[in-house]
Design a protein around this motif. Structure first.
Motif, mmCIF file in Angstrom:
data_model
loop_
_atom_site.group_PDB
_atom_site.id
_atom_site.type_symbol
_atom_site.label_atom_id
_atom_site.label_comp_id
_atom_site.label_asym_id
_atom_site.label_seq_id
_atom_site.Cartn_x
_atom_site.Cartn_y
_atom_site.Cartn_z
ATOM 1 N N TYR A 18 0.657 -1.258 -0.260
ATOM 2 C CA TYR A 18 0.027 -0.302 0.204
ATOM 3 C C TYR A 18 0.567 1.032 -0.068
ATOM 4 C CZ TYR A 18 -3.651 -3.245 1.623
ATOM 5 O OH TYR A 18 -4.539 -4.396 1.620
ATOM 6 N N LEU A 19 0.371 2.484 -0.533
ATOM 7 C CA LEU A 19 0.937 3.403 -0.747
ATOM 8 C C LEU A 19 0.073 4.683 -0.222
ATOM 9 C CD1 LEU A 19 3.348 5.395 -3.058
ATOM 10 C CD2 LEU A 19 1.420 6.374 -1.778
ATOM 11 N N VAL A 20 0.543 4.588 1.309
ATOM 12 C CA VAL A 20 -0.943 5.998 1.604
ATOM 13 C C VAL A 20 0.219 7.397 2.161
ATOM 14 C CG1 VAL A 20 -1.556 6.470 3.984
ATOM 15 C CG2 VAL A 20 -1.315 3.898 3.526
ATOM 16 N N SER A 21 -0.651 8.734 1.183
ATOM 17 C CA SER A 21 -0.134 9.742 1.433
ATOM 18 C C SER A 21 -0.795 10.520 1.458
ATOM 19 C CB SER A 21 -0.003 9.458 -0.672
ATOM 20 O OG SER A 21 -1.289 10.006 -1.190
ATOM 21 N N ASP A 22 -0.519 11.884 1.589
ATOM 22 C CA ASP A 22 -0.887 13.192 2.094
ATOM 23 C C ASP A 22 -1.052 14.087 1.533
ATOM 24 O OD1 ASP A 22 -2.363 15.472 3.571
ATOM 25 O OD2 ASP A 22 -0.230 15.371 4.743
ATOM 26 N N PRO A 23 -2.405 14.728 0.673
ATOM 27 C CA PRO A 23 -2.492 15.339 -0.162
ATOM 28 C C PRO A 23 -1.818 16.893 -0.150
ATOM 29 C CG PRO A 23 -4.327 15.043 0.407
ATOM 30 C CD PRO A 23 -3.723 14.008 1.067
ATOM 31 N N VAL A 24 -1.989 17.014 0.911
ATOM 32 C CA VAL A 24 -1.674 17.929 1.744
ATOM 33 C C VAL A 24 -0.248 18.197 1.317
ATOM 34 C CG1 VAL A 24 -1.684 19.947 3.421
ATOM 35 C CG2 VAL A 24 -3.761 18.753 3.002
ATOM 36 N N THR A 25 0.286 17.675 2.059
ATOM 37 C CA THR A 25 1.997 18.105 2.241
ATOM 38 C C THR A 25 2.764 16.687 1.242
ATOM 39 O OG1 THR A 25 1.703 15.378 4.066
ATOM 40 C CG2 THR A 25 1.996 17.672 4.579
ATOM 41 N N ARG A 26 2.124 16.278 0.708
ATOM 42 C CA ARG A 26 2.304 15.318 -0.713
ATOM 43 C C ARG A 26 3.123 14.383 -0.593
ATOM 44 N NH1 ARG A 26 -0.606 16.282 -4.293
ATOM 45 N NH2 ARG A 26 0.490 15.041 -6.087
ATOM 46 N N ARG A 27 3.765 13.935 1.056
ATOM 47 C CA ARG A 27 4.277 13.240 2.189
ATOM 48 C C ARG A 27 3.822 11.684 1.947
ATOM 49 N NH1 ARG A 27 8.805 14.579 4.119
ATOM 50 N NH2 ARG A 27 9.709 16.632 3.995
ATOM 51 N N CYS A 28 4.484 10.872 1.924
ATOM 52 C CA CYS A 28 3.773 9.294 1.989
ATOM 53 C C CYS A 28 4.657 7.746 2.174
ATOM 54 C CB CYS A 28 3.647 8.724 0.166
ATOM 55 S SG CYS A 28 5.040 8.852 -0.465
ATOM 56 N N ALA A 29 3.525 7.367 2.298
ATOM 57 C CA ALA A 29 4.192 5.688 3.135
ATOM 58 C C ALA A 29 3.945 4.201 2.679
ATOM 59 C CB ALA A 29 4.038 5.930 4.022
ATOM 60 N N ILE A 30 4.675 3.757 1.874
ATOM 61 C CA ILE A 30 4.946 2.038 1.325
ATOM 62 C C ILE A 30 4.961 1.370 2.790
ATOM 63 C CG2 ILE A 30 5.855 0.580 -0.183
ATOM 64 C CD1 ILE A 30 7.261 3.208 -2.294
ATOM 65 N N VAL A 56 5.515 6.896 -6.804
ATOM 66 C CA VAL A 56 5.500 8.179 -6.063
ATOM 67 C C VAL A 56 6.287 9.582 -7.175
ATOM 68 C CG1 VAL A 56 6.977 8.917 -4.330
ATOM 69 C CG2 VAL A 56 6.766 6.948 -3.967
ATOM 70 N N ARG A 57 6.867 9.058 -8.573
ATOM 71 C CA ARG A 57 7.490 9.924 -9.000
ATOM 72 C C ARG A 57 7.016 10.725 -9.492
ATOM 73 N NH1 ARG A 57 13.479 6.587 -10.182
ATOM 74 N NH2 ARG A 57 14.218 7.677 -8.087
ATOM 75 N N ALA A 58 5.330 10.168 -10.233
ATOM 76 C CA ALA A 58 4.753 10.735 -11.487
ATOM 77 C C ALA A 58 3.969 11.782 -10.402
ATOM 78 C CB ALA A 58 3.551 9.405 -12.027
ATOM 79 N N HIS A 59 3.249 11.304 -9.158
ATOM 80 C CA HIS A 59 3.123 11.870 -8.411
ATOM 81 C C HIS A 59 3.269 13.293 -7.371
ATOM 82 C CE1 HIS A 59 -0.085 9.307 -9.689
ATOM 83 N NE2 HIS A 59 -0.879 9.372 -8.913
ATOM 84 N N ALA A 60 4.406 13.631 -7.469
ATOM 85 C CA ALA A 60 5.329 14.243 -6.673
ATOM 86 C C ALA A 60 5.297 14.330 -5.390
ATOM 87 C CB ALA A 60 5.001 15.637 -8.095
ATOM 88 N N LEU A 61 4.679 12.526 -5.209
ATOM 89 C CA LEU A 61 5.656 12.483 -3.546
ATOM 90 C C LEU A 61 7.374 12.648 -3.351
ATOM 91 C CD1 LEU A 61 2.510 9.725 -4.178
ATOM 92 C CD2 LEU A 61 2.320 12.331 -2.823
ATOM 93 N N THR A 62 6.905 13.031 -1.731
ATOM 94 C CA THR A 62 8.174 12.337 -0.457
ATOM 95 C C THR A 62 7.989 11.526 0.222
ATOM 96 O OG1 THR A 62 9.180 14.594 -1.045
ATOM 97 C CG2 THR A 62 9.430 13.233 0.542
ATOM 98 N N LEU A 63 8.454 10.286 -0.337
ATOM 99 C CA LEU A 63 8.352 9.043 0.559
ATOM 100 C C LEU A 63 9.216 9.589 2.063
ATOM 101 C CD1 LEU A 63 8.049 6.015 0.634
ATOM 102 C CD2 LEU A 63 9.671 5.146 -0.197
ATOM 103 N N GLU A 64 8.210 9.647 2.706
ATOM 104 C CA GLU A 64 8.822 9.315 4.273
ATOM 105 C C GLU A 64 8.826 8.291 5.442
ATOM 106 O OE1 GLU A 64 8.125 12.688 7.906
ATOM 107 O OE2 GLU A 64 6.136 12.606 5.963
#
Length: 287
Positions: A18-30, A56-64
């Motif tokens: 699962y990839l869980v992301s916060d759309p406000v900060t664009r940070r995520c966890a896998i 992650v890259r296509a949605h401009a997320l930062t993996l935290e």
């Protein structure tokens, strides 16, 4: 708050990551990522992890965070590979040293496996909270399948690892070293005390007999009412008897031996020998 959950299914091991992301900060966890492994050739490839990286890259997320629910016995973890590619910290429950100690002895790995837990960046205590961006996550210890299993609770969503399966598939086995059916029953009870509408996200699905599609999500209410092993208020003694009898009929997972050696190292491949080749060990007549 609003957040996004994207499931990724690996058909070879029937694993959901699962990839869980916060759309406000664009940070995520896998959660529970997979390496592809050809057991016949002893070859590791990265297509499953590559799908996560592309997302992650296509949605401009930062993996935290790269989060493991436990040391898996049915697939190799891509945690270390993802960290090299995207950054982030690798987290797991703080009882991991018990698992490492058991399997380091089995694989005669004490010389090249540090038992100081340093392979993981963060070890989570029971009821500890941390954050993915602005999202708050609570960690629940849910041992039984292994001593170090945890569940990650994010608002009304719980990522349960192998503790529970879909209602028509029941529960996880408890016959690995350190497993305990009594503990599993109590851990499941803890999950089933969550509000009935809580969504439960599975780590695996093998399609129960009579079901033609893979499923990854259910609810606490559905598990309480319909789980074939723990539903309808089954007593602990009855569950333990059922689980123990069933475990005696199960074969060892196909990738148990390679998986545990990689996963107890947080997805790190054992160091290459003098000839430049890395090796996994096969203990004979031990399982």
């Amino acid at each position: 708050m609003q957040f996004h959950i994207e499931p990724f299914f690996d058909a070879q091991s029937c694993t959901y990551s699962y990839l869980v992301s916060d759309p406000v900060t664009r940070r995520c966890a896998i959660i529970d990522p997979v390496l592809d492994y050809d057991a016949a050739a002893g070859r590791i490839t990265y297509s499953s992890a590559g799908r996560l990286i592309e997302h992650v890259r296509a949605h401009a997320l930062t993996l935290e965070w790269i989060l493991e629910t436990h040391v898996h016995a049915d697939h190799l973890s891509a945690a270390r590979y993802l960290k090299h590619q995207l950054g982030g910290q690798i987290g797991i429950g703080d009882r991991i040293p018990q698992v490492q100690k058991t399997f380091a002895a089995l694989f005669d790995a004490e010389d090249d496996l540090s038992l100081d837990r340093s392979q993981f960046d963060r070890l989570f205590a029971d009821n500890e909270t941390f954050h993915i961006g602005a999202l708050s996550i609570r960690v629940l210890h849910t041992p039984g399948h292994t001593p170090a299993c945890v569940t990650y609770l994010i608002e009304d969503c719980a990522f349960v690892g192998d503790t529970l399966f879909m209602p028509d598939s029941g529960t996880a086995r408890c016959d690995f070293p350190g497993g305990d059916a009594h503990q599993l029953y109590r851990s499941i009870g803890r999950l089933l005390e969550l509000p009935g509408s809580t969504r439960l996200f599975m780590c695996h699905d093998y399609k129960a007999p009579g079901r033609d599609v893979y499923c990854h999500q259910t609810t606490v209410n559905e598990e309480r009412a319909h789980n074939i092993h723990v539903g309808k208020g089954i007593a602990e003694a009855e569950f333990v008897a059922l689980r123990t009898a069933r475990d005696r009929t199960l074969n060892q997972p196909r990738l148990l031996l390679p998986s545990v050696q990689i996963n107890m190292r947080a997805g790190e491949i054992p160091a290459a020998r003098a000839n430049g080749i890395s090796y996994l060990k096969i203990p004979l007549n031990m399982l």
